[in-house]
Design a protein around this motif. Structure first.
Motif, PDB file in Angstrom:
ATOM      1  N   VAL A 301      43.136  58.095  51.356  1.00 13.40           N
ATOM      2  CA  VAL A 301      42.238  57.326  52.277  1.00 13.40           C
ATOM      3  C   VAL A 301      42.046  58.227  53.578  1.00 13.40           C
ATOM      4  CG1 VAL A 301      41.921  55.325  53.993  1.00 13.40           C
ATOM      5  CG2 VAL A 301      42.942  55.013  51.621  1.00 13.40           C
ATOM      6  N   ARG A 302      42.850  59.071  54.008  1.00 13.97           N
ATOM      7  CA  ARG A 302      42.869  59.857  55.255  1.00 13.97           C
ATOM      8  C   ARG A 302      41.862  61.080  55.069  1.00 13.97           C
ATOM      9  NH1 ARG A 302      46.810  58.569  58.852  1.00 13.97           N
ATOM     10  NH2 ARG A 302      48.689  57.350  57.723  1.00 13.97           N
ATOM     11  N   ASN A 303      41.474  61.287  53.983  1.00 15.53           N
ATOM     12  CA  ASN A 303      40.453  62.474  53.570  1.00 15.53           C
ATOM     13  C   ASN A 303      38.987  61.893  53.766  1.00 15.53           C
ATOM     14  OD1 ASN A 303      42.438  64.002  52.518  1.00 15.53           O
ATOM     15  ND2 ASN A 303      42.336  63.142  50.557  1.00 15.53           N
ATOM     16  N   TYR A 304      38.655  60.724  53.072  1.00 12.69           N
ATOM     17  CA  TYR A 304      37.343  60.146  53.347  1.00 12.69           C
ATOM     18  C   TYR A 304      37.299  58.840  53.012  1.00 12.69           C
ATOM     19  CZ  TYR A 304      36.773  61.843  48.683  1.00 12.69           C
ATOM     20  OH  TYR A 304      36.812  62.169  47.147  1.00 12.69           O
ATOM     21  N   GLY A 305      38.300  58.223  53.019  1.00  9.21           N
ATOM     22  CA  GLY A 305      38.263  56.684  52.567  1.00  9.21           C
ATOM     23  C   GLY A 305      38.619  56.170  51.286  1.00  9.21           C
ATOM     24  N   ALA A 306      38.205  57.162  50.410  1.00 12.59           N
ATOM     25  CA  ALA A 306      38.561  56.837  48.920  1.00 12.59           C
ATOM     26  C   ALA A 306      39.912  56.898  48.612  1.00 12.59           C
ATOM     27  CB  ALA A 306      37.574  57.520  47.956  1.00 12.59           C
ATOM     28  N   TYR A 307      40.322  56.208  47.447  1.00 11.65           N
ATOM     29  CA  TYR A 307      41.880  56.104  46.979  1.00 11.65           C
ATOM     30  C   TYR A 307      41.636  55.488  45.395  1.00 11.65           C
ATOM     31  CZ  TYR A 307      42.165  51.161  47.998  1.00 11.65           C
ATOM     32  OH  TYR A 307      41.925  49.942  48.206  1.00 11.65           O
ATOM     33  N   THR A 308      42.975  55.547  44.904  1.00 10.84           N
ATOM     34  CA  THR A 308      43.076  54.891  43.488  1.00 10.84           C
ATOM     35  C   THR A 308      44.605  54.518  43.599  1.00 10.84           C
ATOM     36  OG1 THR A 308      43.196  55.052  41.258  1.00 10.84           O
ATOM     37  CG2 THR A 308      43.578  56.806  42.314  1.00 10.84           C
ATOM     38  N   ALA A 309      44.642  52.942  43.064  1.00 10.76           N
ATOM     39  CA  ALA A 309      45.906  52.450  42.963  1.00 10.76           C
ATOM     40  C   ALA A 309      45.951  51.706  41.805  1.00 10.76           C
ATOM     41  CB  ALA A 309      45.962  51.650  44.300  1.00 10.76           C
ATOM     42  N   SER A 310      47.165  51.369  41.288  1.00 10.09           N
ATOM     43  CA  SER A 310      47.359  50.574  40.081  1.00 10.09           C
ATOM     44  C   SER A 310      48.046  49.294  40.358  1.00 10.09           C
ATOM     45  CB  SER A 310      48.300  51.484  39.202  1.00 10.09           C
ATOM     46  OG  SER A 310      48.460  50.859  37.911  1.00 10.09           O
ATOM     47  N   PRO A 311      47.361  48.155  40.297  1.00  9.38           N
ATOM     48  CA  PRO A 311      48.148  47.063  40.503  1.00  9.38           C
ATOM     49  C   PRO A 311      48.947  46.498  39.489  1.00  9.38           C
ATOM     50  CG  PRO A 311      45.605  46.643  40.960  1.00  9.38           C
ATOM     51  CD  PRO A 311      45.990  47.797  40.224  1.00  9.38           C
ATOM     52  N   ALA A 312      48.746  46.968  38.087  1.00  9.30           N
ATOM     53  CA  ALA A 312      49.553  46.757  37.207  1.00  9.30           C
ATOM     54  C   ALA A 312      49.689  47.716  36.014  1.00  9.30           C
ATOM     55  CB  ALA A 312      49.107  45.400  36.312  1.00  9.30           C
ATOM     56  N   PRO A 313      50.556  47.953  35.191  1.00 15.98           N
ATOM     57  CA  PRO A 313      50.296  49.046  34.200  1.00 15.98           C
ATOM     58  C   PRO A 313      49.188  48.684  33.289  1.00 15.98           C
ATOM     59  CG  PRO A 313      52.660  47.768  34.304  1.00 15.98           C
ATOM     60  CD  PRO A 313      51.675  47.077  34.914  1.00 15.98           C
ATOM     61  N   GLY A 314      48.881  50.047  32.893  1.00 16.12           N
ATOM     62  CA  GLY A 314      47.529  50.148  32.414  1.00 16.12           C
ATOM     63  C   GLY A 314      46.149  49.571  32.680  1.00 16.12           C
ATOM     64  N   PHE A 315      46.340  49.538  34.191  1.00 19.04           N
ATOM     65  CA  PHE A 315      45.217  49.191  34.901  1.00 19.04           C
ATOM     66  C   PHE A 315      45.123  49.870  36.422  1.00 19.04           C
ATOM     67  CE2 PHE A 315      43.605  45.516  38.282  1.00 19.04           C
ATOM     68  CZ  PHE A 315      42.219  46.190  37.680  1.00 19.04           C
ATOM     69  N   ARG A 316      43.975  50.301  36.817  1.00 21.24           N
ATOM     70  CA  ARG A 316      43.852  50.883  38.231  1.00 21.24           C
ATOM     71  C   ARG A 316      42.571  50.580  38.722  1.00 21.24           C
ATOM     72  NH1 ARG A 316      45.322  55.286  39.570  1.00 21.24           N
ATOM     73  NH2 ARG A 316      46.815  55.671  37.638  1.00 21.24           N
ATOM     74  N   ILE A 317      42.730  50.448  39.951  1.00 22.22           N
ATOM     75  CA  ILE A 317      41.356  50.447  41.035  1.00 22.22           C
ATOM     76  C   ILE A 317      41.103  51.495  41.696  1.00 22.22           C
ATOM     77  CG2 ILE A 317      40.555  49.271  42.864  1.00 22.22           C
ATOM     78  CD1 ILE A 317      42.289  46.707  42.511  1.00 22.22           C
ATOM     79  N   ILE A 318      39.758  51.946  41.564  1.00 20.40           N
ATOM     80  CA  ILE A 318      39.375  53.253  42.048  1.00 20.40           C
ATOM     81  C   ILE A 318      38.237  52.420  43.188  1.00 20.40           C
ATOM     82  CG2 ILE A 318      37.813  55.303  42.138  1.00 20.40           C
ATOM     83  CD1 ILE A 318      38.636  55.569  39.263  1.00 20.40           C
ATOM     84  N   SER A 319      38.698  52.866  44.584  1.00 19.84           N
ATOM     85  CA  SER A 319      38.046  52.373  45.829  1.00 19.84           C
ATOM     86  C   SER A 319      37.175  53.722  46.224  1.00 19.84           C
ATOM     87  CB  SER A 319      38.696  51.963  46.981  1.00 19.84           C
ATOM     88  OG  SER A 319      38.047  51.374  47.989  1.00 19.84           O
TER      89      SER A 319
END
Length: 609
Positions: A301-319
């Motif tokens: 996020v510190r770069n330009y506000g985008a990130y990726t995170a995984s709420p559950a195995p086999g699944f991720r969110i890309i913001s």
């Protein structure tokens, strides 16, 4: 003792020169705005650029004077916007090659004064070709609730009893020129002309656990209120801190995205090729979001506000930070050939490729949807290539906000726009704020944890027309289920209980809208969150056809609601009055009077949503 330095007073010749130049500038600006001719718009930009080499403040002074004389906004609003937004637009115009295509692009994207330029962003190269025999993960049968909040816009300066029918873009505040007796007193729970009072947001979060226990939540941007002509860095940081603290107390596991209002001034997020440093914003957001995100995502996020995170195995969110395609981010017009600011799309592709290789499912979240006219077409065209490459087997769903309306859009594989080619849905969430003429609302999705597709979308609202009654009786807002998408539209397009609300199903829903006006009118009511304050969208106008076209537009080049803007000269010819505007590009409530196409009224621009 050294003599004190003295600045010489401007000579009469200099004063006369300034006056002549300002008159020429105002004439050029007025012609561009009132004629909406492409040549006049580009000419105005060229004149402004030429004058900027002499004195940039003269351009700002001319724009401020014109804003006031056109009665577009109050003088304090004009001044605040012109002198915060204007310098960036001037800098971009000075960098741009106005007579080599950039001028037409700017005039199209901001005013709709020029025809849409050709797409020049080219064709992307991907790390691997799309698999020939793609398969989508099977459903697990386990369903969880996911909360979607967007466009929070809670106003900590909301004053109960203040004027809710004011002469500013945002009401329900105490201004220096507020009347002693308000035209309509603001209730304690909110008003259709205003952003949400603090307690409305708190009450909504208190209601959510009574109807669901969300596994996690997504927040698709826009925290500060709409007083963009007066916002400062310190103000937005304080507003964001307060909002995230309220949310943290009411809900858990939140995955946020950056909205255009998170910036100060609003909308203006620089890139490496435009100059300017917004590390302060991204560092602030990273610190606030650290309560929800893992350390590697916070660092991203510190770069330009985008990130990726995984709420559950086999699944991720890309913001994604989709403000790098936002048409009101004036920084972008200084580097129009920079089709991928910060290399965000390149990073996006790398994350999707890693997900494909790992067999993961992905949700994409952002603020401005690439399907909206608010997204610069070259960027949107590149994004659409990414969607076509990685859908439907990797990207399961995508979620946006920004419009404040309850909407959706469909992306398609190359070829015809039909159910067979529909590959991805954009879920565009209703706003928490009632600004303007909308009920406050939020969504709860029923999601399968195997394929991570949406099996139902439930929109909840509170009927703000009852706000005075709530105050009089001591009641609280009547949060209630407005509709279930599966039930409401399944009545027209039946769907099996074990099937998700797929892009193909949504395409068939749009076909039902074409043949069944009652079905379309149901959508139209829900689009405005049942406030019933939007202009009618009837079959004797082009409205239904345009709206259905927009539903089938996964990229901004495919929309039928293109930017448009206009002013009307008074009959006496002495000054300009409120006139028609097809798309409220500035986002001002009725800034230019009744719209030629009132169903297309935008709620986010300058003063920006």
């Amino acid at each position: 003792m050294a003599a004190a330095s003295v600045t010489a007073a401007p000579t009469p010749v200099h004063i006369e020169k300034r006056g002549v130049i300002l008159d020429k500038l105002k004439d050029a600006f007025a012609k561009a705005l009132t004629s909406l001719q492409c040549g006049a718009c580009v000419s105005a930009l060229v004149v402004a650029k030429d004058v900027s080499y002499l004195n940039r403040n003269w351009v700002l002074d001319a724009a401020n004077s014109l804003c006031s004389s056109f009665k577009i906004m109050d003088q304090d609003v004009c001044k605040g916007l012109v002198y915060t937004q204007g310098p960036v637009l001037i800098e971009s115009a000075m960098r741009a090659k106005l007579l080599s295509g950039d001028g037409k692009m700017i005039c199209f994207q901001i005013l709709g004064a020029c025809p849409a330029p050709a797409i020049t962003s080219g064709t992307l190269t991907f790390p691997k070709p799309k698999p020939t025999n793609i398969t989508v993960k099977a459903a697990s049968g386990n369903r969880v609730d996911v909360l979607h909040i967007s466009d929070w816009h809670v106003d900590d300066q909301y004053v109960v009893g203040s004027n809710a029918a004011c002469n500013k873009p945002l009401c329900c505040r105490k201004y220096a020129d507020s009347p002693l007796v308000p035209g309509r007193a603001a209730s304690s729970w909110g008003d259709y002309n205003c952003d949400a009072p603090v307690k409305l947001g708190q009450d909504m979060l208190k209601f959510v656990p009574t109807v669901a226990n969300p596994s996690f939540s997504i927040l698709t941007g826009d925290i500060p209120p709409h007083n963009v002509w007066a916002e400062t860095r310190e103000m937005v940081m304080a507003e964001e801190t307060a909002a995230y603290s309220v949310m943290a107390a009411g809900i858990s596991n939140v995955y946020p995205a950056v909205g255009n209002h998170e910036a100060a001034p609003a909308n203006l997020m620089p890139t490496p090729n435009t100059g300017g440093d917004y590390k302060w914003l991204y560092s602030h957001l990273a610190d606030e979001w650290a309560r929800w995100l893992p350390a590697d995502a916070v660092n991203s996020v510190r770069n330009y506000g985008a990130y990726t995170a995984s709420p559950a195995p086999g699944f991720r969110i890309i913001s994604l930070n989709t403000n790098f395609c936002y048409t009101m981010n004036f920084h972008l017009y200084g580097a129009l050939k920079d089709y991928d600011p910060f290399g965000e799309l390149k990073w996006f592709i790398s994350q999707l490729q890693a997900a494909e290789d790992a067999g993961e499912r992905v949700w994409v979240i952002g603020h401005v949807s690439p399907s909206q006219t608010d997204c610069i077409q070259n960027w949107s065209a590149l994004y659409y290539q990414v969607v076509q490459r990685y859908s439907p087997h990797v990207i399961a769903e995508q979620f946006f906000g920004h419009s404040h309306y309850d909407e959706f859009a469909i992306s398609y594989a190359p070829g015809a726009k039909n159910a067979q080619n529909a590959i991805l849905t954009s879920w565009i969430a209703p706003s928490v704020t009632p600004y303007t003429d909308l009920n406050p609302g939020f969504r709860l999705y029923k999601v399968d944890t195997g394929n991570w597709n949406v099996y139902d979308s439930n929109t909840y609202v509170a009927d703000l027309s009852k706000a005075a009654t709530w105050d009089a009786t001591g009641a609280t807002p009547d949060w209630h289920l407005e509709y279930s998408a599966r039930e409401a539209y399944g009545a027209h397009v039946p769907i099996a209980a074990d099937q998700p609300l797929s892009p193909a199903w949504w395409h068939n829903v749009t076909s039902a809208f074409e043949s069944n006006d009652a079905a379309f009118q149901k959508y139209w009511t829900y689009r405005g969150k049942s406030a019933n304050r939007m202009a009618a969208c009837t079959t004797n106008t082009s409205c239904p056809k345009e709206m259905i076209c927009d539903m089938r537009a996964g990229k901004s080049t495919d929309t039928c609601s293109q930017p448009s803007f206009g002013l009307q000269k008074r009959e006496d010819g002495t000054e300009y009055e409120d006139g028609p505007v097809a798309l409220d590009v500035t986002g001002l409530r009725s800034a230019f009077g009744p719209a030629k196409k009132p169903w297309n009224r935008k709620l986010c621009g300058l003063p920006s949503i």
